[in-house]
Enzyme design. Structure first.
Site, short mmCIF file in Angstrom:
data_model
loop_
_atom_site.label_atom_id
_atom_site.label_comp_id
_atom_site.label_asym_id
_atom_site.label_seq_id
_atom_site.Cartn_x
_atom_site.Cartn_y
_atom_site.Cartn_z
N ARG A 54 -72.70 81.51 -52.56
CA ARG A 54 -71.26 81.74 -52.36
C ARG A 54 -71.02 82.59 -51.10
NH1 ARG A 54 -69.22 85.81 -54.85
NH2 ARG A 54 -70.29 85.42 -56.82
N TYR A 107 -46.02 71.59 -43.48
CA TYR A 107 -46.68 70.71 -44.45
C TYR A 107 -46.23 71.13 -45.87
CZ TYR A 107 -50.31 69.11 -47.61
OH TYR A 107 -50.96 68.56 -48.69
N ASP A 179 -51.69 76.35 -37.51
CA ASP A 179 -52.37 75.25 -38.19
C ASP A 179 -52.61 74.16 -37.14
OD1 ASP A 179 -53.00 72.92 -39.60
OD2 ASP A 179 -51.85 73.53 -41.36
N LYS A 204 -59.15 66.23 -42.40
CA LYS A 204 -58.48 65.32 -41.48
C LYS A 204 -59.39 65.00 -40.29
CE LYS A 204 -55.29 65.71 -44.54
NZ LYS A 204 -55.16 67.03 -45.00
O1 P1T Z 1 -55.52 68.86 -48.18
P1 P1T Z 1 -56.17 70.12 -47.67
O2 P1T Z 1 -57.51 69.91 -47.05
O3 P1T Z 1 -56.17 71.23 -48.69
O4 P1T Z 1 -55.25 70.63 -46.42
C1 P1T Z 1 -53.93 70.99 -46.54
C2 P1T Z 1 -53.21 70.76 -45.24
C3 P1T Z 1 -52.98 71.82 -44.38
N1 P1T Z 1 -52.35 71.67 -43.20
C4 P1T Z 1 -51.91 70.47 -42.80
C5 P1T Z 1 -51.19 70.33 -41.49
C6 P1T Z 1 -52.12 69.34 -43.61
O5 P1T Z 1 -51.67 68.16 -43.17
C7 P1T Z 1 -52.78 69.49 -44.86
C8 P1T Z 1 -52.99 68.33 -45.77
N2 P1T Z 1 -52.14 67.25 -45.52
C9 P1T Z 1 -52.15 66.07 -46.21
C10 P1T Z 1 -52.94 65.81 -47.25
C11 P1T Z 1 -51.20 65.05 -45.72
O6 P1T Z 1 -51.33 63.85 -46.06
O7 P1T Z 1 -50.30 65.42 -44.96
#
Ligand code: P1T
Length: 385
Positions: A54, A107, A179, A204
């Protein structure tokens, strides 16, 4: 490029080599997936730098060094998801009574985290159209500790001038978090523009293949990195070694993938602008986009995301997202395959009825790296019925 004394400097070279020396035991040229949860110590406290899975893991360390290098950061921390990364950053920076400014088109998950998880603990927040520093100044309170920026924003593809926001935040003693999920460090490096913290959903573009959920935090300052790292270890939102390996593998091709995403997205945006079934196209590469000049200045390319408003409103939007064949109807973005979705009912449903609610006629495309003609033909047939 095997010795750590050699310092690769180009972006693509660092993506492939930074933190990824050949394995000292075997010569393996790819960082092994270290599954061990615990590491032998020669004497109490005398160890290789790893004690317990961890707290740290060699595969994770390789990913952290690599992406920190790409972002120009002092330190990188890999998380189990983008939301776990966001949570750790916000908890490290804001407590009860403190105030956070978030974008008015953040988001949906960020909005939910701030409004439904942090607000009940006493953290205060407001949203502002951060494309204007006047709006940021108007949202400011004596308790403002954090400014949270997305650029380009999800899903409206708004552009925020990172350097301008950094100046306002810093002159008032707040921390700027960006972000950088949509742009990636290949297209935009917020720390070089004045940001203190960069977060990613590495689910992503960093991962890039829709096969891993992950998050990342890159910090300009070691002390802040220590605080976020302390919270990560205390709370435990760490990624698995296999997930770290997948993100690290994805990052190796980030540059070539982003180049193709940009080319395909620009062509898609230009085609949509001419289409009678489309009322408005949102893409920072279009000269008509209000953030075009800022994007051209702070980004190396305009990214792979395109949103548009269906001329026929919500009903038309819902129908057309179900008609594409190459674009898959699905949440998420940033991978090699093209995706289409309806933000108001899907990714941003949690913002319904709030000031961050999304236009129900909006359709979001994550333009992949398939053959461009196939993408254009697919959208044309879906829009033309
Ligand atoms: O899904 P996750 O890995 O926990 O990330 C969250 C997140 C944070 N910031 C941005 C700009 C994001 O687009 C996302 C996740 N977004 C999607 C799942 C989506 O389809 O927009």
């Amino acid at each position: 490029m095997t010795g750590s004394d050699q310092q690769p400097s180009g972006f693509e070279t660092r993506a492939i080599h930074a933190g990824q020396d050949a394995d000292s035991a075997t010569g393996a040229v790819i960082v092994p997936i270290h599954l061990a949860t615990t590491f032998a110590q020669d004497a109490v406290g005398k160890h290789s730098g790893f004690e317990y899975g961890r707290s740290g893991n060699p595969t994770r360390s390789a990913l952290e060094s690599c992406v920190a290098s790409l972002e120009g950061a002092a330190r990188g921390l890999a998380f189990s998801s983008g939301m776990a990364a966001e949570d750790a950053v916000l908890r490290a920076l804001a407590g009860p009574g403190d105030h956070i400014v978030i974008p008015d088109d953040a988001y949906g998950g960020t909005f939910r985290l701030v409004s439904k998880v942090l607000a009940p603990t006493g953290v205060r927040w407001s949203s502002a159209a951060l494309a204007s520093t006047d709006a940021l100044r108007a949202a400011w309170t004596d308790a403002t500790k954090v400014v949270w920026v997305e650029t380009p924003t999800n899903p409206n593809l708004g552009i925020v001038d990172i350097a301008a926001v950094a100046e306002v935040a810093h002159e008032r003693g707040a921390v700027l978090v960006v972000d950088n999920t949509f742009a990636t460090p290949y297209l935009q490096r917020p720390i070089e523009l004045g940001a203190d913290v960069v977060v990613h959903s590495s689910t992503k573009y960093l991962g890039g293949h829709s096969d891993v959920v992950g998050g990342f935090v890159a910090v300009a300052d070691d002390e802040l990195g220590e605080r976020i790292g302390f919270l990560q270890n205390a709370v435990g939102g760490v990624p698995s070694p296999f997930d770290c390996y997948l993100v690290l593998r994805g990052v190796k091709t980030l540059g070539v993938r982003m180049d193709r995403h940009c080319v395909n997205a620009t062509a898609v945006a230009e085609m949509l602008v001419r289409h009678p079934a489309v009322a408005r196209v949102l893409h920072p590469g279009l000269a008509s986009h209000p953030g075009h000049d800022v994007a051209a200045r702070q980004m190396r390319g305009f990214g792979g995301m395109v949103s548009f408003l269906a001329a026929g409103g919500e009903e038309a939007a819902l129908e057309l997202v179900a008609r594409t064949k190459v674009f898959t109807l699905a949440e998420s973005l940033g991978a090699v395959e093209s995706l289409i979705e309806h933000p108001a009912r899907m990714t941003h449903a949690s913002a319904e009825g709030s000031p961050l609610a999304v236009d129900p006629a909006l359709v979001r495309l994550s333009v992949g790296i398939e053959t461009l003609d196939d993408l254009l033909a697919d959208l044309d047939q879906a829009l033309s019925r």
